[in-house]
Design an enzyme around this catalytic site. Structure first.
Site, PDB file in Angstrom:
ATOM      1  CG  HIS A  75      -2.045   0.944   1.119  1.00 27.49           C
ATOM      2  ND1 HIS A  75      -1.947   2.280   1.411  1.00 27.49           N
ATOM      3  CD2 HIS A  75      -3.313   0.732   0.684  1.00 27.49           C
ATOM      4  CE1 HIS A  75      -3.114   2.849   1.175  1.00 27.49           C
ATOM      5  NE2 HIS A  75      -3.957   1.949   0.733  1.00 27.49           N
ATOM      6  CG  ASP A 134      -8.749  -4.272  -2.701  1.00 29.25           C
ATOM      7  OD1 ASP A 134      -9.927  -4.146  -2.364  1.00 29.25           O
ATOM      8  OD2 ASP A 134      -8.097  -3.385  -3.281  1.00 29.25           O
TER       9      ASP A 134
HETATM   10  N1  CMC Z   1       4.110  -7.639  -4.853  1.00 34.05           N
HETATM   11  C1  CMC Z   1       5.464  -7.629  -5.001  1.00 34.05           C
HETATM   12  N2  CMC Z   1       6.234  -6.542  -4.825  1.00 34.05           N
HETATM   13  C2  CMC Z   1       5.623  -5.403  -4.481  1.00 34.05           C
HETATM   14  C3  CMC Z   1       4.230  -5.326  -4.310  1.00 34.05           C
HETATM   15  C4  CMC Z   1       3.463  -6.494  -4.495  1.00 34.05           C
HETATM   16  N3  CMC Z   1       2.145  -6.491  -4.339  1.00 34.05           N
HETATM   17  N4  CMC Z   1       3.879  -4.065  -3.967  1.00 34.05           N
HETATM   18  C5  CMC Z   1       5.012  -3.352  -3.928  1.00 34.05           C
HETATM   19  N5  CMC Z   1       6.084  -4.163  -4.239  1.00 34.05           N
HETATM   20  C6  CMC Z   1       7.501  -3.770  -4.255  1.00 34.05           C
HETATM   21  C7  CMC Z   1       7.849  -2.958  -5.489  1.00 34.05           C
HETATM   22  O1  CMC Z   1       8.256  -3.788  -6.547  1.00 34.05           O
HETATM   23  C8  CMC Z   1       8.932  -2.066  -4.951  1.00 34.05           C
HETATM   24  O2  CMC Z   1      10.111  -2.834  -4.862  1.00 34.05           O
HETATM   25  P1  CMC Z   1      11.565  -2.132  -5.104  1.00 34.05           P
HETATM   26  O3  CMC Z   1      11.699  -1.100  -4.023  1.00 34.05           O
HETATM   27  O4  CMC Z   1      12.537  -3.255  -5.003  1.00 34.05           O
HETATM   28  O5  CMC Z   1      11.487  -1.525  -6.484  1.00 34.05           O
HETATM   29  C9  CMC Z   1       8.499  -1.771  -3.511  1.00 34.05           C
HETATM   30  O6  CMC Z   1       7.701  -2.900  -3.133  1.00 34.05           O
HETATM   31  C10 CMC Z   1       7.692  -0.484  -3.356  1.00 34.05           C
HETATM   32  O7  CMC Z   1       6.558  -0.568  -4.231  1.00 34.05           O
HETATM   33  P2  CMC Z   1       5.974   0.630  -5.090  1.00 34.05           P
HETATM   34  O8  CMC Z   1       5.294   0.058  -6.290  1.00 34.05           O
HETATM   35  O9  CMC Z   1       7.043   1.657  -5.305  1.00 34.05           O
HETATM   36  O10 CMC Z   1       4.915   1.229  -4.067  1.00 34.05           O
HETATM   37  P3  CMC Z   1       3.703   2.157  -4.443  1.00 34.05           P
HETATM   38  O11 CMC Z   1       3.384   2.889  -3.207  1.00 34.05           O
HETATM   39  O12 CMC Z   1       4.013   2.960  -5.666  1.00 34.05           O
HETATM   40  O13 CMC Z   1       2.534   1.136  -4.833  1.00 34.05           O
HETATM   41  C11 CMC Z   1       0.682  -0.356  -4.657  1.00 34.05           C
HETATM   42  C12 CMC Z   1       1.517   0.734  -3.956  1.00 34.05           C
HETATM   43  C13 CMC Z   1      -0.565  -0.636  -3.832  1.00 34.05           C
HETATM   44  C14 CMC Z   1       0.247   0.136  -6.056  1.00 34.05           C
HETATM   45  C15 CMC Z   1       1.555  -1.633  -4.806  1.00 34.05           C
HETATM   46  O14 CMC Z   1       1.922  -2.104  -3.526  1.00 34.05           O
HETATM   47  C16 CMC Z   1       0.849  -2.739  -5.591  1.00 34.05           C
HETATM   48  O15 CMC Z   1       0.915  -2.766  -6.827  1.00 34.05           O
HETATM   49  N6  CMC Z   1       0.134  -3.683  -4.890  1.00 34.05           N
HETATM   50  C17 CMC Z   1      -0.647  -4.696  -5.573  1.00 34.05           C
HETATM   51  C18 CMC Z   1      -1.998  -4.096  -6.018  1.00 34.05           C
HETATM   52  C19 CMC Z   1      -2.949  -3.892  -4.870  1.00 34.05           C
HETATM   53  O16 CMC Z   1      -3.148  -4.753  -4.029  1.00 34.05           O
HETATM   54  N7  CMC Z   1      -3.626  -2.720  -4.862  1.00 34.05           N
HETATM   55  C20 CMC Z   1      -4.637  -2.385  -3.857  1.00 34.05           C
HETATM   56  C21 CMC Z   1      -4.235  -1.252  -2.973  1.00 34.05           C
HETATM   57  S1  CMC Z   1      -5.309  -1.103  -1.520  1.00 34.05           S
HETATM   58  C22 CMC Z   1      -6.872  -0.731  -2.141  1.00 34.05           C
HETATM   59  C23 CMC Z   1      -6.953   0.664  -2.642  1.00 34.05           C
HETATM   60  O17 CMC Z   1      -7.190   1.571  -1.838  1.00 34.05           O
HETATM   61  O18 CMC Z   1      -6.796   0.872  -3.847  1.00 34.05           O
END
Ligand code: CMC
Length: 427
Positions: A306, A363
């Site tokens: 998140h 989720d």
């Molecule tokens: N699986 C594997 N690796 C992950 C995941 C995941 N679900 N989420 C983040 N990471 C890794 C990412 O690859 C990155 O690694 P590194 O630092 O080595 O490059 C690190 O963790 C930080 O991730 P980020 O993508 O920079 O973080 P963000 O804040 O931009 O993204 C997120 C947040 C929710 C989009 C992401 O965690 C994600 O894609 N999760 C899966 C989709 C999901 O469950 N979304 C629902 C969110 S909650 C409901 C809502 O309110 O929408």
């Protein structure tokens, strides 16, 4: 003494006031930055940028706290119902009995849609994703309710708010009914808001509508847990579109589109599809954990991570408990619940997830409950939208009442500098 932030660019110092929220969050007010220094801030994804001051929802991602208007999400999920929470979010305080009754009466007055809307729905193919249909229908509502666009008083806003709260569940139910070739229907004024929604979605022609109360209670709780989450992608979209004074319905329609994506609300559908895939593949969670950690593999563990929570998402904790209860009460056995629990256990002990503070989000378990309640997978994100509606409304109303300026971020241009135009035969 009020705090001040100092910035130095090329040896020149600039001072900016620091704004402090009621929960001691700090924000550097850089309103005068460009005017004084010629520079702007650059923050892709707005990871460190506050777009507004807001009195609606507080969340502390490090401590795993979520409160609506000061009330803990745990208390609201346990003790309030969805309509009370909607009133709280939109108007700021929990309603008295009379206020709640009037609010619901006003919503019920608005719980039909123009019959012409059926023709628009008719034009969509059955295979269309319900989120696209819902967004389009919500936008189409503007044409039939043009007075809701130009809201110059609180009364105008109130009228638009009860209209959307009345009509949105009808449209959501119709997206499902169209997909399943069921006749389009209306609700029953004698039922509560959530039961009425459920009836509109699931009643069958010629059959008496009956529902287990535990289904309605579980649905109510899920909607409360989704009702607001401060400046997330869809809410920021609603505020952004609303800031051009496009009107509430157009803003909500844009919010639905933003919510649709799998990185946001669409994750609830993506989680169940992922768990099913793991099951069909033989249930080897370790294989999928490895894929999630492999930077050359686009696979992510859906329902994990998140932007703000770097600790347990408090909503996920409540939903996990609720999933166990609901499946138990309804006598549903779902093998993907065991896969989900196994995956969670492994992820919480895995260094990759620990280092990045990746925990299950709202989720991760919600789809399992939706499925136990008989809600089809493609409707999961629509359920999220139904829950988030009061939050979007509250945020839109706050933005309008605060007379916020039109949203218009800046950029750092990295394209060509000036080029001489060449006629087509000279290129
Ligand atoms: N699986 C594997 N690796 C992950 C995941 C995941 N679900 N989420 C983040 N990471 C890794 C990412 O690859 C990155 O690694 P590194 O630092 O080595 O490059 C690190 O963790 C930080 O991730 P980020 O993508 O920079 O973080 P963000 O804040 O931009 O993204 C997120 C947040 C929710 C989009 C992401 O965690 C994600 O894609 N999760 C899966 C989709 C999901 O469950 N979304 C629902 C969110 S909650 C409901 C809502 O309110 O929408």
């Amino acid at each position: 003494m009020s705090k001040v932030a100092t910035l130095e660019i090329d040896g020149k110092r600039y001072e900016f006031p620091v704004v402090e929220g009621t929960e001691n969050e700090l924000g550097i007010n850089i309103k005068s930055l460009r005017g004084e220094s010629g520079a702007i801030t650059l923050d892709p994804g707005f990871k460190n940028t506050g777009s507004c001051e807001s009195g609606i929802t507080f969340l502390d991602g490090e401590k795993g706290i979520l409160r609506y208007r000061g009330y803990a999400i745990e208390d609201l999920a346990e003790k309030a119902d969805f309509l009370e929470v909607a009133y709280l979010l939109i108007f700021g305080d929990l309603p008295s009995k009379e206020q709640l009754e009037k609010f619901y009466d006003d919503i019920k007055e608005q719980s039909t849609v123009d019959e012409e809307m059926k023709k628009i729905l008719d034009g969509f193919p059955k295979a269309a994703h319900p989120m696209g249909v819902l967004s389009s229908l919500t936008s189409a509502l503007v044409a039939f309710n043009p007075s809701c666009v130009d809201v110059s008083s609180e009364q105008d806003m109130y009228n638009a708010i009860v209209k959307i709260l009345g009509k949105f569940p009808v449209l959501a139910a119709w997206t499902l009914r169209k997909k399943h070739s069921l006749p389009l229907n209306y609700g029953d004024d004698s039922l509560g808001y959530v039961e009425n929604l459920h009836k509109m979605m699931f009643e069958k022609p010629g059959k008496k509508y009956e529902v287990n109360q535990s289904v309605i209670d579980a649905l109510d709780k899920l909607l409360i847990l989704h009702a607001d989450h401060e400046q997330n992608c869809s809410t920021s979209t609603v505020r952004m579109v609303g800031s051009s004074h496009a009107g509430l319905f157009a803003s909500i329609s844009a919010g639905i589109s933003a919510l649709w994506g799998p990185l946001h609300g669409g994750a609830n559908q993506a989680v169940i599809e992922m768990l099913e895939k793991i099951k069909e593949d033989g249930g080897d969670t370790k294989k999928f954990m490895a894929k999630a950690k492999d930077k050359d593999d686009p696979f992510r563990l859906m329902g994990f991570g998140h932007r703000v929570y770097k600790n347990f998402d408090p909503r996920a904790k409540i939903i996990k408990k609720s999933a166990d209860e609901v499946l138990g009460q309804l006598g549903v056995e779902d093998p993907v619940l065991d896969i989900a629990k196994g995956l969670e256990k492994e992820a919480l002990e895995d260094q990759y997830f620990v280092d990045r503070k990746l925990y299950p989000n709202v989720d991760f378990y919600s789809g399992i409950i939706y499925r136990a309640l008989g809600i089809p997978v493609e409707m999961f994100t629509v359920m999220f939208a139904l829950g988030r509606l009061p939050g979007w409304i509250a945020q839109w109303r706050e933005m309008r009442l605060n007379k916020e300026p039109i949203g218009r971020p800046r950029q750092i241009y990295t394209g060509h500098t000036h080029r001489e135009f060449q006629a087509v035969d000279k290129r």
